[in-house]
Design a protein around this motif. Structure first.
Motif, PDB file in Angstrom:
ATOM      1  N   GLY A 280      -0.160   2.809  -4.171  1.00 37.32           N
ATOM      2  CA  GLY A 280      -0.145   4.234  -4.479  1.00 37.32           C
ATOM      3  C   GLY A 280      -0.503   4.576  -5.903  1.00 37.32           C
TER       4      GLY A 280
ATOM      5  N   ASP B  19       5.569  -1.465  -2.470  1.00 33.75           N
ATOM      6  CA  ASP B  19       5.322  -0.127  -1.936  1.00 33.75           C
ATOM      7  C   ASP B  19       6.644   0.642  -1.925  1.00 33.75           C
ATOM      8  OD1 ASP B  19       4.731   2.169  -0.491  1.00 33.75           O
ATOM      9  OD2 ASP B  19       3.315   1.125   0.834  1.00 33.75           O
ATOM     10  N   TYR B  20       6.827   1.492  -2.926  1.00 35.14           N
ATOM     11  CA  TYR B  20       8.070   2.261  -3.023  1.00 35.14           C
ATOM     12  C   TYR B  20       8.198   3.255  -1.880  1.00 35.14           C
ATOM     13  CZ  TYR B  20       9.777   0.692  -7.591  1.00 35.14           C
ATOM     14  OH  TYR B  20      10.297  -0.053  -8.614  1.00 35.14           O
ATOM     15  N   SER B  21       7.080   3.855  -1.460  1.00 31.71           N
ATOM     16  CA  SER B  21       7.151   4.888  -0.420  1.00 31.71           C
ATOM     17  C   SER B  21       7.641   4.318   0.908  1.00 31.71           C
ATOM     18  CB  SER B  21       5.778   5.543  -0.244  1.00 31.71           C
ATOM     19  OG  SER B  21       4.832   4.613   0.243  1.00 31.71           O
ATOM     20  N   ARG B  22       7.335   3.056   1.172  1.00 31.80           N
ATOM     21  CA  ARG B  22       7.764   2.416   2.415  1.00 31.80           C
ATOM     22  C   ARG B  22       8.969   1.496   2.204  1.00 31.80           C
ATOM     23  NH1 ARG B  22       2.057   0.702   5.399  1.00 31.80           N
ATOM     24  NH2 ARG B  22       1.159   2.804   5.475  1.00 31.80           N
ATOM     25  N   ALA B  23       9.455   1.434   0.968  1.00 31.52           N
ATOM     26  CA  ALA B  23      10.595   0.582   0.637  1.00 31.52           C
ATOM     27  C   ALA B  23      10.370  -0.852   1.104  1.00 31.52           C
ATOM     28  CB  ALA B  23      11.891   1.139   1.226  1.00 31.52           C
ATOM     29  N   SER B  24       9.202  -1.391   0.748  1.00 28.88           N
ATOM     30  CA  SER B  24       8.876  -2.742   1.197  1.00 28.88           C
ATOM     31  C   SER B  24       8.003  -3.447   0.159  1.00 28.88           C
ATOM     32  CB  SER B  24       8.141  -2.703   2.535  1.00 28.88           C
ATOM     33  OG  SER B  24       6.862  -2.096   2.379  1.00 28.88           O
TER      34      SER B  24
ATOM     35  N   THR C  23       5.032  -6.644   0.263  1.00 24.39           N
ATOM     36  CA  THR C  23       4.223  -7.533   1.091  1.00 24.39           C
ATOM     37  C   THR C  23       3.813  -8.738   0.255  1.00 24.39           C
ATOM     38  OG1 THR C  23       3.404  -5.679   2.400  1.00 24.39           O
ATOM     39  CG2 THR C  23       2.151  -7.730   2.499  1.00 24.39           C
TER      40      THR C  23
ATOM     41  N   THR D 139       6.032  -9.092   5.203  1.00 30.45           N
ATOM     42  CA  THR D 139       6.564  -7.870   4.585  1.00 30.45           C
ATOM     43  C   THR D 139       8.086  -7.925   4.607  1.00 30.45           C
ATOM     44  OG1 THR D 139       4.641  -6.572   5.273  1.00 30.45           O
ATOM     45  CG2 THR D 139       6.646  -5.360   4.705  1.00 30.45           C
TER      46      THR D 139
ATOM     47  N   GLU E 231      11.672  -5.880   3.541  1.00 29.98           N
ATOM     48  CA  GLU E 231      12.239  -4.579   3.191  1.00 29.98           C
ATOM     49  C   GLU E 231      12.997  -4.685   1.864  1.00 29.98           C
ATOM     50  OE1 GLU E 231      14.639  -3.028   6.294  1.00 29.98           O
ATOM     51  OE2 GLU E 231      12.986  -2.796   7.718  1.00 29.98           O
TER      52      GLU E 231
END
Length: 260
Positions: free
Chosen positions: A142, A237-242, A244, A257, A259
């Motif tokens: 992002g 990925d902060y938006s998906r709290a994950s 990879t 991936t 969490e």
């Protein structure tokens, strides 16, 4: 002419006698000549540091090339090591312990450790270097390429070096502030033990998140005991709290991936 040759031969024999044991002496007290063969240590550029350790002594040498180094040692089982760090600077080795400078990530350390049976007159150890660090490439999903990342990222850990004689991690504070380059944060981690902690801290002003970097890496199935440590790619990925994760050597497109 014959007399001249006799004098030369006598001088050579006298010199040999001065550095070796006579037949009548207890040969158990004579030294062993231990050669460390570094001719196969060509993965990294010079200098190379080799060392031998018996019960009470440690001797190290720096070599400008991958060559043989011969040491005079006691007749015993002797520990040996060879290491190479591109651009190695004086002070990174304290005896047999390699230290990571405070505020720096791990150096590009390649190393070998072994033992030699030196109970005879001579012995040879063939050294082969192995990769003792993992390069992590961390990207944040992002974020626009070329724009400054709004958070300050730091990595903290519990390993600050390695004992060259055993290739065992050395406990101590590890702390490095990450710098962004070409849209990614790249840093080297030293070899870890499974119980060692690694933390990624993302700070913005007075707010900070502390994330379990070490647990993520282990959940991805990473092997810290491998002879040669693999490099790691991560995308947070902060938006998906994950996060990879993929590891060097995995098939292209294969990743795990986790969490947050």
């Amino acid at each position: 002419m014959s007399r001249h040759l006799t004098n030369i031969t006598g001088a050579i024999l006298a010199a040999m006698t001065a550095v070796s044991c006579s037949v009548k002496e207890d040969r158990a007290s004579c030294p062993c000549w231990l050669t460390i063969d570094m001719t196969g240590c060509t993965q990294t550029p010079a200098p190379y540091v080799s060392g031998v350790s018996s019960e009470r002594t440690l001797e190290t040498r720096e070599s400008p090339e991958a060559r043989n180094e011969t040491f005079e040692v006691d007749r015993d089982i002797v520990r040996t090591f060879v290491c190479a760090v591109p651009g190695m600077a004086e002070g990174r080795l304290d005896g047999s312990v390699y230290h990571i400078r405070d505020g720096h990530d791990a150096y590009s350390l390649w190393a070998f450790a072994g033992t030699a049976d030196c109970r005879g007159e001579s012995a040879t150890v063939e050294a082969r270097l192995h990769k003792q660090y993992a390069t992590v490439t961390l990207r944040v999903a992002g974020e626009e390429y070329g724009s400054p990342y709004p958070f300050t990222l730091c990595v903290n850990g519990e390993v600050c070096g390695m004992d060259m004689l055993t290739l065992s991690p050395v406990r101590g504070e590890f702390h490095v502030k990450l710098e962004e380059s070409d849209g990614a944060f790249m840093f080297n981690l030293p070899r870890q033990l499974p119980e060692d902690s690694l933390w990624l801290t993302a700070a913005h002003g007075e707010n900070a998140d502390t994330l379990p970097l070490g647990e993520w890496i282990l959940e991805a199935g990473y092997d810290w005991t491998a002879d040669d440590l693999k490099d790691i790619d991560m995308e947070l990925d902060y938006s998906r709290a994950s996060v990879t994760i993929s590891v060097e050597g995995w098939e292209e497109g294969n990743s795990i991936t986790v969490e947050i």
